[in-house]
Design a protein around this motif. Structure first.
Motif, short mmCIF file in Angstrom:
data_model
loop_
_atom_site.label_atom_id
_atom_site.label_comp_id
_atom_site.label_asym_id
_atom_site.label_seq_id
_atom_site.Cartn_x
_atom_site.Cartn_y
_atom_site.Cartn_z
N VAL A 18 34.30 33.57 36.37
CA VAL A 18 34.14 34.46 37.59
C VAL A 18 34.18 33.65 38.83
O VAL A 18 33.66 32.55 39.07
N LYS A 19 35.29 34.10 39.57
CA LYS A 19 35.73 33.32 40.80
C LYS A 19 35.60 34.09 42.11
O LYS A 19 35.49 35.35 42.11
N GLY A 20 35.44 33.33 43.15
CA GLY A 20 35.09 34.07 44.65
C GLY A 20 35.70 32.85 45.56
O GLY A 20 35.95 31.95 45.15
N PRO A 21 35.69 33.24 46.94
CA PRO A 21 35.91 32.46 47.91
C PRO A 21 34.97 31.13 47.79
O PRO A 21 35.37 29.77 48.09
N SER A 22 33.70 31.22 47.69
CA SER A 22 32.94 30.22 47.52
C SER A 22 32.05 30.50 46.41
O SER A 22 32.03 31.39 45.69
N GLY A 23 31.22 29.23 45.91
CA GLY A 23 30.68 29.31 44.49
C GLY A 23 29.05 29.03 44.52
O GLY A 23 28.63 28.69 45.58
N GLY A 24 28.54 28.95 43.49
CA GLY A 24 27.10 28.64 43.43
C GLY A 24 26.19 29.79 43.46
O GLY A 24 26.66 30.73 43.71
N LEU A 39 46.16 47.73 43.59
CA LEU A 39 46.26 46.40 43.12
C LEU A 39 45.00 45.69 43.68
O LEU A 39 44.60 45.82 44.77
N ALA A 40 44.37 45.07 42.57
CA ALA A 40 42.85 44.56 43.05
C ALA A 40 42.41 43.11 42.41
O ALA A 40 43.12 42.81 41.44
N HIS A 41 41.70 42.58 42.92
CA HIS A 41 40.87 41.31 42.26
C HIS A 41 39.27 41.57 42.48
O HIS A 41 39.16 41.57 43.63
N ALA A 42 38.47 41.33 41.58
CA ALA A 42 37.12 41.91 41.76
C ALA A 42 36.34 40.53 42.16
O ALA A 42 35.21 40.73 42.94
N GLY A 43 36.78 39.23 42.03
CA GLY A 43 36.24 38.30 42.65
C GLY A 43 34.90 38.04 41.89
O GLY A 43 34.63 37.91 40.87
N ARG A 44 33.66 37.65 42.82
CA ARG A 44 32.46 37.51 42.24
C ARG A 44 32.03 38.58 41.54
O ARG A 44 30.47 38.42 41.14
N TYR A 82 35.09 43.13 47.03
CA TYR A 82 35.83 42.76 46.05
C TYR A 82 36.52 41.25 46.68
O TYR A 82 36.20 41.16 47.75
N LEU A 83 37.35 40.68 45.94
CA LEU A 83 37.84 39.29 46.46
C LEU A 83 38.06 39.31 47.69
O LEU A 83 37.84 38.40 48.54
#
Length: 474
Positions: A174-180, A138-143, A237-238
């Protein structure tokens, strides 16, 4: 044995396949001379027939949209089923996203919807019918989400390519712990050169949704009759992004300190453990280091390293994790070492982690992946690792017994308890049988393939012997 009993169907599945006389990949005889690689291992309620696991490998072969989005297909039955037929103990389904925007590519599988259960169940039914266990990662790729299948970038001469909307991508989600722009995986280059999208930072509520969606996907896995769940916290990944101070620049309860950066991982472990049966094994894959300690960015911000992983590993048994699957890297293109393509790096790291855990009298199995290709190499990784009777919910006394079982003997030093093999299975689906032959271990083959391994008197053996001779043809 009556002939009518030699063609018994495997029970509980909606199609006929004969029950193997013995599960492929199991030794004909177990003795003190049997390499640990071919000894069984019980983890909670399941038993691995040997210590060889098919690592999750992306296939980019599910529908990107429509009613079959993210659902496994006959391709996965054909590929994963073949590894089971040829003797692998545990076969993992590739990284399977818990949210639509968590897929690595539009063609990666998911378990965010009940409609995706049936495809996984069909794969599970077939793998289990061949005597193997089935797992799902089980996974989430994040950025690193919304990229194209790799062969689409190959024609452009690139390592990867962003997935635009026209091929099913989600560039705005596309989401991650931090953005920009500073959080684009391959750096803020010219828009035409970037291989990854600019991520947006997850809100606190979205983080809580991620935790719940991991738990929901785990419940769907159980409905699909999966044996083992693995949480993917490696390869950039995330969850790896949250662990690393390089990619986690948050200032709330999910960022900053080690405790905060590991919070999401531990919340997901607890959420999954709470919704799956107590006797169901739970694995965790982690990048034990991101090889950024000596890079300027790592010196400035800190990085995720082996000592960080050991701190996590020591907490895993109490949380109900049974095995730590050791990999490395993938979180930043500036990493000093490509561990996935460097022979021996992961094995040495896995040994350090295993020693640290055992020194604390904790019961946690260690698996290792990466460039394991040869029989003797595979044998040496786990040699004298011993056979643990049970993992999970153990007392300190039981942990001490396990330590004695797993201590090195005869000047050998086990680095892990199981091996995870990926690309070698793509080259040689029969790798388990080949390794057994090279190590001089007589193992069982699938019923239907025995005629490829024995003389033409094959059929007469049913009348003359209780056990089929499956030695390789000369």
């Amino acid at each position: 044995m009556a002939a009518t009993n030699l063609n018994t169907p495997v029970p509980g599945i909606p199609f006929f396949t004969p029950q193997h006389l013995h599960s492929p990949g199991t030794p004909k005889e177990l003795s003190s001379r049997t390499p640990t690689l071919f000894t069984p291992l019980q983890i909670r309620n399941v038993v691995l027939r040997n210590r060889i696991v098919v690592s999750p490998m992306c296939q980019y072969s599910t529908a990107p949209s429509g009613p079959q989005i993210g659902a496994l297909t006959d391709w996965h039955i054909a590929t994963l089923g073949h590894y089971a037929m040829k003797g692998a103990a545990l076969v993992f389904v590739e990284a399977t996203s818990v949210q639509p925007n968590g897929r690595i590519s539009p063609n990666c599988p998911g378990l965010w919807d009940d409609a995706q259960i049936e495809g996984l169940k069909r794969v599970s039914d077939f793998v289990k019918s061949q005597g193997a266990l089935v797992g799902v990662q089980l996974a989430h790729a994040g950025r690193k989400a919304s990229t194209a299948a790799p062969w689409m970038s190959t024609v452009l001469g690139r390592k990867s390519k962003r997935a635009e909307k026209d091929i099913g991508g989600w560039p705005e989600d596309v989401k991650g712990p931090s953005g920009g722009p500073s959080q684009v995986w391959d750096g803020a280059f010219d828009i035409e050169r970037n291989r990854f999208w600019t991520p947006k930072a997850l809100t606190t509520q979205e983080i809580k949704d991620v935790v719940q969606d991991f738990a929901n996907a785990a419940k769907r896995s159980m409905k699909a009759r999966v044996d083992v769940i693995e949480i993917h916290a490696a390869h950039g990944y995330l969850l790896h992004q949250f662990l690393s101070p390089i990619t986690n620049r948050r200032t709330d309860e999910y960022g900053g300190s080690f405790e905060n950066r590991t919070r999401l991982l531990f919340e997901i472990i607890k959420a999954i453990r709470n919704v799956i049966p107590a006797n169901a094994p739970l694995f965790l894959r982690i990048s034990a280091t991101e090889y950024m300690e000596e890079v300027d960015l790592g010196k400035e911000l800190g990085s995720w390293d082996v000592e960080s992983t050991i701190k996590v590993a020591r907490q895993l048994p109490a949380l109900g994790v049974d095995l730590l699957d050791v990999s490395s890297g993938g979180n930043h293109p500036g990493q000093q070492v490509d561990g996935m393509n460097s022979k021996g790096y992961h094995v040495e790291i896995a040994g350090r982690i295993r020693d640290a855990v055992l020194a604390d009298n904790l019961m946690l199995l260690i698996g290792v992946v990466g460039m394991i290709r040869e029989a003797e190499q595979a044998k040496d990784v786990v040699e004298q690792a011993g056979t643990m009777a049970q993992v999970g919910n153990v007392t300190q006394e039981e942990a001490l017994v396990a330590k004695n079982l797993t201590d090195a003997k005869n000047d050998t030093h086990p680095m892990a308890d199981v091996i995870f093999v990926a690309r070698q299975f793509l080259r040689e689906p029969e790798w388990v049988l080949k390794v057994a032959w090279k190590l001089g271990v007589e193992v069982w083959w699938p019923n239907q393939f025995m005629m490829a391994k024995v003389p033409e008197t094959y059929f007469s053996l049913f009348k003359t012997s209780k056990h089929l001779d499956t030695s390789p043809l000369k």
